[in-house]
Design an enzyme around this catalytic site. Sequence first.
Site, PDB file in Angstrom:
ATOM      1  N   GLU A  90     -29.109  20.648 -16.845  1.00  0.00           N
ATOM      2  CA  GLU A  90     -27.834  19.989 -16.555  1.00  0.00           C
ATOM      3  C   GLU A  90     -27.156  20.692 -15.380  1.00  0.00           C
ATOM      4  O   GLU A  90     -26.962  21.907 -15.407  1.00  0.00           O
ATOM      5  CB  GLU A  90     -26.929  20.052 -17.785  1.00  0.00           C
ATOM      6  CG  GLU A  90     -25.626  19.304 -17.579  1.00  0.00           C
ATOM      7  CD  GLU A  90     -24.692  19.365 -18.781  1.00  0.00           C
ATOM      8  OE1 GLU A  90     -24.598  20.431 -19.418  1.00  0.00           O
ATOM      9  OE2 GLU A  90     -24.045  18.347 -19.068  1.00  0.00           O
ATOM     10  N   GLY A 148     -19.050  22.076 -24.677  1.00  0.00           N
ATOM     11  CA  GLY A 148     -19.282  22.993 -23.559  1.00  0.00           C
ATOM     12  C   GLY A 148     -20.770  23.220 -23.367  1.00  0.00           C
ATOM     13  O   GLY A 148     -21.586  22.342 -23.658  1.00  0.00           O
ATOM     14  N   SER A 149     -21.115  24.418 -22.919  1.00  0.00           N
ATOM     15  CA  SER A 149     -22.511  24.675 -22.548  1.00  0.00           C
ATOM     16  C   SER A 149     -23.374  25.036 -23.759  1.00  0.00           C
ATOM     17  O   SER A 149     -22.872  25.540 -24.770  1.00  0.00           O
ATOM     18  CB  SER A 149     -22.557  25.826 -21.538  1.00  0.00           C
ATOM     19  OG  SER A 149     -22.127  27.009 -22.157  1.00  0.00           O
ATOM     20  N   THR A 206     -23.139  28.789 -24.795  1.00  0.00           N
ATOM     21  CA  THR A 206     -22.011  29.140 -25.676  1.00  0.00           C
ATOM     22  C   THR A 206     -22.242  28.566 -27.070  1.00  0.00           C
ATOM     23  O   THR A 206     -21.943  29.227 -28.077  1.00  0.00           O
ATOM     24  CB  THR A 206     -20.681  28.629 -25.084  1.00  0.00           C
ATOM     25  OG1 THR A 206     -20.555  29.146 -23.761  1.00  0.00           O
ATOM     26  CG2 THR A 206     -19.495  29.078 -25.905  1.00  0.00           C
ATOM     27  N   GLY A 207     -22.788  27.354 -27.133  1.00  0.00           N
ATOM     28  CA  GLY A 207     -23.081  26.743 -28.435  1.00  0.00           C
ATOM     29  C   GLY A 207     -23.956  27.641 -29.289  1.00  0.00           C
ATOM     30  O   GLY A 207     -23.690  27.854 -30.472  1.00  0.00           O
ATOM     31  N   GLU A 209     -20.948  19.896 -29.104  1.00  0.00           N
ATOM     32  CA  GLU A 209     -21.231  18.823 -28.135  1.00  0.00           C
ATOM     33  C   GLU A 209     -21.581  19.519 -26.834  1.00  0.00           C
ATOM     34  O   GLU A 209     -20.742  20.157 -26.219  1.00  0.00           O
ATOM     35  CB  GLU A 209     -19.998  17.918 -27.992  1.00  0.00           C
ATOM     36  CG  GLU A 209     -20.346  16.523 -27.505  1.00  0.00           C
ATOM     37  CD  GLU A 209     -20.300  16.381 -26.003  1.00  0.00           C
ATOM     38  OE1 GLU A 209     -21.327  16.716 -25.355  1.00  0.00           O
ATOM     39  OE2 GLU A 209     -19.274  15.940 -25.478  1.00  0.00           O
ATOM     40  N   CYS A 220     -19.943  14.952 -19.485  1.00  0.00           N
ATOM     41  CA  CYS A 220     -21.087  15.295 -20.338  1.00  0.00           C
ATOM     42  C   CYS A 220     -22.103  14.164 -20.383  1.00  0.00           C
ATOM     43  O   CYS A 220     -23.302  14.428 -20.439  1.00  0.00           O
ATOM     44  CB  CYS A 220     -20.638  15.715 -21.733  1.00  0.00           C
ATOM     45  SG  CYS A 220     -19.569  14.540 -22.538  1.00  0.00           S
ATOM     46  N   LYS A 247      -8.440  26.703 -28.412  1.00  0.00           N
ATOM     47  CA  LYS A 247      -8.795  27.645 -27.345  1.00  0.00           C
ATOM     48  C   LYS A 247      -9.175  26.811 -26.119  1.00  0.00           C
ATOM     49  O   LYS A 247     -10.300  26.333 -26.007  1.00  0.00           O
ATOM     50  CB  LYS A 247      -9.984  28.469 -27.826  1.00  0.00           C
ATOM     51  CG  LYS A 247     -10.219  29.824 -27.229  1.00  0.00           C
ATOM     52  CD  LYS A 247     -10.066  29.940 -25.767  1.00  0.00           C
ATOM     53  CE  LYS A 247     -11.357  29.986 -25.026  1.00  0.00           C
ATOM     54  NZ  LYS A 247     -11.220  29.655 -23.590  1.00  0.00           N
TER      55      LYS A 247
HETATM   56  P1  NAD Z   1     -18.677  27.252 -21.474  1.00  0.00           P
HETATM   57  O1  NAD Z   1     -19.515  26.834 -22.612  1.00  0.00           O
HETATM   58  O2  NAD Z   1     -18.815  28.619 -20.955  1.00  0.00           O
HETATM   59  O3  NAD Z   1     -17.134  27.046 -21.820  1.00  0.00           O
HETATM   60  C1  NAD Z   1     -16.648  26.040 -22.689  1.00  0.00           C
HETATM   61  C2  NAD Z   1     -15.603  26.679 -23.593  1.00  0.00           C
HETATM   62  O4  NAD Z   1     -16.215  27.727 -24.348  1.00  0.00           O
HETATM   63  C3  NAD Z   1     -14.447  27.330 -22.830  1.00  0.00           C
HETATM   64  O5  NAD Z   1     -13.244  27.121 -23.544  1.00  0.00           O
HETATM   65  C4  NAD Z   1     -14.815  28.794 -22.848  1.00  0.00           C
HETATM   66  O6  NAD Z   1     -13.707  29.642 -22.755  1.00  0.00           O
HETATM   67  C5  NAD Z   1     -15.462  28.917 -24.207  1.00  0.00           C
HETATM   68  N1  NAD Z   1     -16.351  30.070 -24.317  1.00  0.00           N
HETATM   69  C6  NAD Z   1     -17.095  30.646 -23.331  1.00  0.00           C
HETATM   70  N2  NAD Z   1     -17.760  31.706 -23.820  1.00  0.00           N
HETATM   71  C7  NAD Z   1     -17.461  31.803 -25.130  1.00  0.00           C
HETATM   72  C8  NAD Z   1     -17.845  32.693 -26.176  1.00  0.00           C
HETATM   73  N3  NAD Z   1     -18.675  33.712 -25.969  1.00  0.00           N
HETATM   74  N4  NAD Z   1     -17.333  32.497 -27.409  1.00  0.00           N
HETATM   75  C9  NAD Z   1     -16.511  31.454 -27.641  1.00  0.00           C
HETATM   76  N5  NAD Z   1     -16.079  30.605 -26.695  1.00  0.00           N
HETATM   77  C10 NAD Z   1     -16.563  30.764 -25.450  1.00  0.00           C
HETATM   78  O7  NAD Z   1     -18.879  26.232 -20.349  1.00  0.00           O
HETATM   79  P2  NAD Z   1     -18.337  26.414 -18.834  1.00  0.00           P
HETATM   80  O8  NAD Z   1     -18.563  27.774 -18.309  1.00  0.00           O
HETATM   81  O9  NAD Z   1     -16.953  25.905 -18.807  1.00  0.00           O
HETATM   82  O10 NAD Z   1     -19.311  25.419 -18.144  1.00  0.00           O
HETATM   83  C11 NAD Z   1     -20.672  25.772 -17.988  1.00  0.00           C
HETATM   84  C12 NAD Z   1     -21.535  24.623 -18.310  1.00  0.00           C
HETATM   85  O11 NAD Z   1     -21.212  24.018 -19.585  1.00  0.00           O
HETATM   86  C13 NAD Z   1     -21.400  23.484 -17.355  1.00  0.00           C
HETATM   87  O12 NAD Z   1     -22.071  23.714 -16.172  1.00  0.00           O
HETATM   88  C14 NAD Z   1     -21.979  22.361 -18.184  1.00  0.00           C
HETATM   89  O13 NAD Z   1     -23.361  22.431 -18.154  1.00  0.00           O
HETATM   90  C15 NAD Z   1     -21.483  22.659 -19.566  1.00  0.00           C
HETATM   91  N6  NAD Z   1     -20.294  21.893 -19.925  1.00  0.00           N
HETATM   92  C16 NAD Z   1     -20.467  20.790 -20.690  1.00  0.00           C
HETATM   93  C17 NAD Z   1     -19.369  20.048 -21.054  1.00  0.00           C
HETATM   94  C18 NAD Z   1     -19.520  18.833 -21.879  1.00  0.00           C
HETATM   95  O14 NAD Z   1     -18.668  17.969 -21.850  1.00  0.00           O
HETATM   96  N7  NAD Z   1     -20.557  18.749 -22.661  1.00  0.00           N
HETATM   97  C19 NAD Z   1     -18.100  20.428 -20.650  1.00  0.00           C
HETATM   98  C20 NAD Z   1     -17.946  21.577 -19.878  1.00  0.00           C
HETATM   99  C21 NAD Z   1     -19.061  22.312 -19.545  1.00  0.00           C
END
Ligand code: NAD
Length: 494
Positions: free
Chosen positions: A398, A241-242, A245-246, A264, A299, A188
């Site tokens: 962050e 990701g964030s 979401t985690g 992560e 990150c 995804k």
């Molecule tokens: P996010 O967590 O929203 O998105 C990351 C992934 O998760 C994307 O593929 C997104 O489609 C998916 N996602 C979003 N909501 C989801 C849900 N309810 N269920 C399952 N999957 C879902 O992150 P973002 O909006 O892209 O970025 C926001 C913040 O996340 C950034 O400002 C940063 O703090 C952090 N981030 C961290 C990293 C990293 O490398 N650790 C990378 C990108 C973003």
Amino acid sequence: MDQSKIDALRAKPVPAFSHLIDGRHCAASDGATMEIISPIDGQVLTTVARGTAKDMETAIASARAAFEDRRWAGQPPAARKKVMMAWADLIEANALELAVLGVRDNGTEIGMALRAEPGSAAATIRYYAEALDKVYGEIAPTQGDILGLVHKEPVGVVGAIIPWNFPLMIGAWKLGPALAMGNSVVLKPAETASLSLMRMAELALEAGLPPGVLNAVTGEGAVVGEAMGLSMDVDVLVFTGSGATGRRLLEYSARSNMKRVYLELGGKSPNIVFADAPDLSEAAKVSAAGIFRNAGQVCVAASRLLVEASIHDDFVAEVVKAAEAMRVGDPLLVDTHIGAVNSETQLRQNLGFVDTARAEGGDVVTGGDRILTETGGYYMAPTVVTGVRPDATLAQKEVFGPVLGVTPFTSDDEAVRIANSTVYGLAGGIWTSNLSRTHRMLRDVRAGVLHVNTYGGPDNTVPLGGMGQSGNGQDKSLHAIEKYINLKTAWIKL
Ligand code: NAD
């Protein structure tokens, strides 16, 4: 890097992308698409399928069928290795095309994108291809007439949710070990960085990966990501990701089949500079690059600068000089140091953090503003804020943007206390020539990756993973493989 080749690729229209399920391209079940906006100019680049929960379920069912009939796991290791090596070769052969496509989608400066995206992804796929026939079971030292065998088996269907900052590199960190161990994967990609990852998935099929072993579904996280998280047929969920979401993914797991979840989640990494650093001028340049490259969307970005008070003013002046020397702009120009911020939303969020830092007493000594270009797009000046208290928002949250907060310290203990004062624990830097101090810091600073007298750049041989709310589990290295296998004990009476 050849600017004319990059310009030629940039001039090409980008075709619409659809899902990749069972070896075929397919539209969303309701035909919906979503526009992809390029951060370079804020214009529509192309469309991708706006996936539905049903699309995700179809992709998972295809991956499950591919796993159950052992069309991939059942192949001899040498055959699987050949396919993965061919895939890495294809990624490398198409490196510039993949990098330019990715940059048009997510805005990373091309120099970094070429190295960190197709370059790193090909190396990662190769690393795990080479490892796949070196991971096998054990014979336990049991007592009596018992033979105890420990088998290492693929887990089944892996769901991989990828962010937008380095889609190919982070994608390969999950795909490499998952596929090498014989699992099927459903991918995804992020809404704002799908294209190059979808193309990399197509290349896997061209390399000979059987249909259904790798499926990819585009769309919104809240729709297709949620469907993946709640599926009863996904065995492992791997995510970058964030934190927000985690947390949701952990809930999805608890509400469904208690699938394994590896996260992560980024950080607020401290970069600690002592007065006895071997080369303060080099330390300042590397510290600036450590936060500002890829517009801070890294990150492990060195986003908190902790400086020994005795050198604070001179060191900050050097960092500011290095920041002001970095060219911000069109990420497809080879001499750009800092490309675009990924989206308008992210840019507004970054600027909001600067406003808050000011309101909380910080002093913005350079940057702090949006950079307007003739072509539009989302650009931000590298920003340095001094006088950031350890409990200030800028020191605790962050940003994921080109914003550096500076905090002075006067003793080793204070440096450690400030370094460990966030909920995160992903990375950090230590600049000193004192060997004992180095080892004390390595022992005391809570982080998964610590750099000494450098920042960034470790390769596949070492793990990357966080402590605290930076996540769990490791990407990269042989340790990552543990996420993608089950141990099964056989207890045999002789
Ligand atoms: P996010 O967590 O929203 O998105 C990351 C992934 O998760 C994307 O593929 C997104 O489609 C998916 N996602 C979003 N909501 C989801 C849900 N309810 N269920 C399952 N999957 C879902 O992150 P973002 O909006 O892209 O970025 C926001 C913040 O996340 C950034 O400002 C940063 O703090 C952090 N981030 C961290 C990293 C990293 O490398 N650790 C990378 C990108 C973003």
